[in-house]
Enzyme design. Structure first.
Site, mmCIF file in Angstrom:
data_model
loop_
_atom_site.group_PDB
_atom_site.id
_atom_site.type_symbol
_atom_site.label_atom_id
_atom_site.label_comp_id
_atom_site.label_asym_id
_atom_site.label_seq_id
_atom_site.Cartn_x
_atom_site.Cartn_y
_atom_site.Cartn_z
ATOM 1 N N MET A 115 58.780 37.913 31.415
ATOM 2 C CA MET A 115 57.730 37.993 30.403
ATOM 3 C C MET A 115 57.660 36.669 29.664
ATOM 4 S SD MET A 115 59.082 40.600 27.495
ATOM 5 C CE MET A 115 60.798 40.880 27.117
ATOM 6 N N TYR A 147 66.817 37.390 20.655
ATOM 7 C CA TYR A 147 65.650 37.653 21.506
ATOM 8 C C TYR A 147 65.235 39.123 21.500
ATOM 9 C CZ TYR A 147 68.888 38.324 25.647
ATOM 10 O OH TYR A 147 69.857 38.700 26.544
ATOM 11 N N GLU A 148 64.022 39.334 21.958
ATOM 12 C CA GLU A 148 63.335 40.642 21.899
ATOM 13 C C GLU A 148 63.201 41.127 20.461
ATOM 14 O OE1 GLU A 148 61.862 41.233 24.454
ATOM 15 O OE2 GLU A 148 63.044 39.840 25.635
ATOM 16 N N GLY A 149 62.957 40.210 19.552
ATOM 17 C CA GLY A 149 62.837 40.542 18.138
ATOM 18 C C GLY A 149 64.183 40.403 17.473
ATOM 19 N N GLN A 176 64.002 43.823 13.655
ATOM 20 C CA GLN A 176 64.284 45.231 13.966
ATOM 21 C C GLN A 176 64.428 46.038 12.682
ATOM 22 O OE1 GLN A 176 64.126 46.086 17.212
ATOM 23 N NE2 GLN A 176 63.828 43.902 17.585
#
Length: 563
Positions: free
Chosen positions: A161, A421-423, A428
């Site tokens: 992605m 990563y991924e937020g 979160q």
């Protein structure tokens, strides 16, 4: 002692603590019988122990490299990946109609836990593919699904992605990548993306990129973003890799850890892409992939924590300073708390996965709300646990932990990025007190009611532990009521400590379940006592910080924060 996959631990949690049985009781997942799951976990554990783990250190010392425009994986990774693909491990939860096993996500999460502990750098490759399969299954046209998902599920092709750009990190809406219609239903995608894990490699025959870009009429911000599928090689009429697309790897990032995972700077130069879902729907499709990844990234932290704990435990048994250092109270404290944290984080992650599976299988909105609530907690707490346990692992090793040859430091270097990563974990936490509280806290209150009810029921069997948990859950309920009444800025200022307090209460809840399953005086009850008496009290301090709000933070001016 080499890494040993925690098969029995995962099995215990899925049997006694976060039961998989209700998932297997649905029509959708009827094939996930106890025997099937046990066989899957056992075989996955063998792959992790015998194939993936032996390459972990080598991947750190001999990183992936860029040669003549092609990324070459670390030695042994290509052969190990082939075994992952041949065993069907890329698509444990993938749709059966496209070649996946069709098992519950919970089973895939358990497998990914073991793979991350064995070799996180290599595990990242199939993890990203799993997320892409999920996104395509929910958002792509039938034509794209039929061509791409079977190749991805088999592991023949891999997925990535592409979100981040130099000026567009968490602010995805600031991206500059563009997509121009080619007039034949395809698009010319142009732009540069950074931090693209496994953006290229020689372990698969094609790499399929999901790329966020803006159409010519796309409005500014996230509402004008679309998603495109851009393969490295354009499939020919037979669905095989054909001519090379107009994209390339500019460079590989030089990273703190995860050296075996090639993190690429990607350049798309009018590359041919296919629109996924529809114009300006990119964020919805990408969030499907990201939500899958968020839980899995939490599990990456847990896997590393498991591996770091095993190494520290082994060293503490062997290292003698007057006596084996495992006999020293402070070392024993570190090991006990490390083990207790790993269990708690793992149980929370599996509870999240079970809620996701039940939501998919039954359509019940309560399960979907539970899954949404638990996802940011599982991601943040799982990765915080990974970092903390890896840090404590270095401490247990003493001076030798600071020496690279022992391998203790690699766990910390590898896991550190998972909180980013991924937020980021801060994002979160803001998601938890923001979007996940838009229901007025109903999902949170339902969960806390279950915690309190189970604690009341346990008062006879384990009175002290049950009482401590009940009081902590009640305090969290009261602070949740306060949180939902606050404005955005005050919520966000207290988001991280609030999430940590929630994780502490949930961790104690699952420890109490484990203790009840084996009874007073059991090893599980003793470990639960470590968590509830030593770690759960931290929840009170976190909640006190969470209620401080934003005023005190902004009372300090930018200049006053200067060095």
């Amino acid at each position: 002692m080499p890494y040993r996959s925690p098969v029995s631990e995962l099995q215990f949690i899925l049997d006694k603590v976060v039961p998989l049985a209700p998932v297997a009781g649905t029509e959708k997942f009827a094939e996930a019988t106890g025997d099937t799951v046990e066989a899957i976990l056992t075989e996955a554990g063998r792959l992790c122990d015998e194939v993936m783990a032996p390459l972990n250190r080598n991947g750190d010392l001999t990183p992936a490299k860029l040669e003549n425009g092609v990324v070459r994986a670390s030695p042994g990774f290509k052969e190990a990946y082939a075994q992952i693909a041949e065993g069907g491990w890329v698509s444990v939860a993938g749709p059966a109609e496209y070649g996946g096993m069709g098992l519950p996500l919970t089973v895939a999460i358990a497998v990914n836990d073991m793979m991350a502990g064995a070799n996180l750098a290599l595990q990242l490759n199939p993890l990203l593919t799993q997320g892409q399969i999920d996104a395509l299954e929910h958002h792509a046209s039938d034509e794209i699904k039929e061509l791409y998902i079977p190749k991805l599920a088999s592991g023949e092709w891999s997925g990535t992605m592409n979100l981040t750009e130099p000026q567009a990190g968490s602010d995805v809406g600031a991206l500059r990548s563009k997509a121009e219609p080619n007039g034949d239903g395809t698009y010319a995608v142009t732009g540069q993306k950074i931090f693209i894990s496994w953006g290229d490699s020689d372990v698969t025959t094609n790499v399929c990129h999901l790329v966020l870009a803006r159409l010519p009429d796309g409005v500014p911000g996230t509402k004008g973003i679309s998603l495109f599928l851009v393969p490295k090689y354009i499939p020919d009429e037979n669905g095989n890799p054909g001519v090379a697309n107009s994209l390339k790897v500019v460079s590989l990032e030089h990273k703190m850890g995860l050296h075996g995972s090639p993190t690429c700077v990607m350049s798309f130069e009018g590359a041919k892409g296919w629109l996924v879902d529809g114009p300006n729907k990119g964020m919805a499709a990408m969030f499907t992939m990201m939500n899958n990844a968020r839980l899995n990234v939490g599990v990456q932290g847990i896997g590393i924590a498991e591996a770091a704990y095993q190494k520290a435990y082994e060293y503490a048994l062997d290292r003698v300073q007057f006596a084996p250092i495992i006999q020293h109270a402070d070392v024993r404290r570190m090991l006990a708390e490390m083990k207790a944290e790993v269990f708690a984080a793992r149980a929370i992650a599996l509870a999240c996965a079970v809620a996701i599976d039940m939501g998919h299988a039954t359509g019940d909105e309560a399960y979907k709300a539970r899954a949404a609530l638990l996802t940011p907690i599982a991601k943040a707490y799982g990765t915080d646990t990974g970092m903390w346990v890896a840090d404590q692992g270095v401490q247990v090793h003493g001076g030798m932990g600071f020496i690279e040859e022992t391998g203790a430091a690699q766990f910390y270097r590898d896991v550190r990025v998972t909180a980013i990563y991924e937020g980021t974990n801060g994002i979160q936490a803001m998601d938890l007190v923001g979007r996940k509280m838009m229901d007025g806290g109903k999902a949170a209150f339902r969960l806390l009611q279950e915690v309190e009810d189970e604690a009341k029921a346990a008062r006879e069997a384990l009175p002290e532990l049950a009482e401590d948990l009940w009081h902590a859950a009640e305090s969290l309920r009261e602070h949740t009521e306060w949180m939902v009444a606050q404005g955005t800025q005050d919520r966000f200022a207290g988001a991280v400590p609030y999430l940590r307090a929630f994780a502490r209460v949930l961790g104690a809840h699952y420890h109490l379940r484990a203790a009840l399953a084996e009874g007073a005086g059991s090893a599980r009850a003793k470990l639960a006592a470590v968590y509830i008496r030593r770690l759960l009290p931290q929840a009170a301090a976190c909640l006190a910080e969470a209620k401080e709000g934003a005023a005190g933070l902004y009372a300090l001016s930018d200049a006053e924060l200067a060095v």
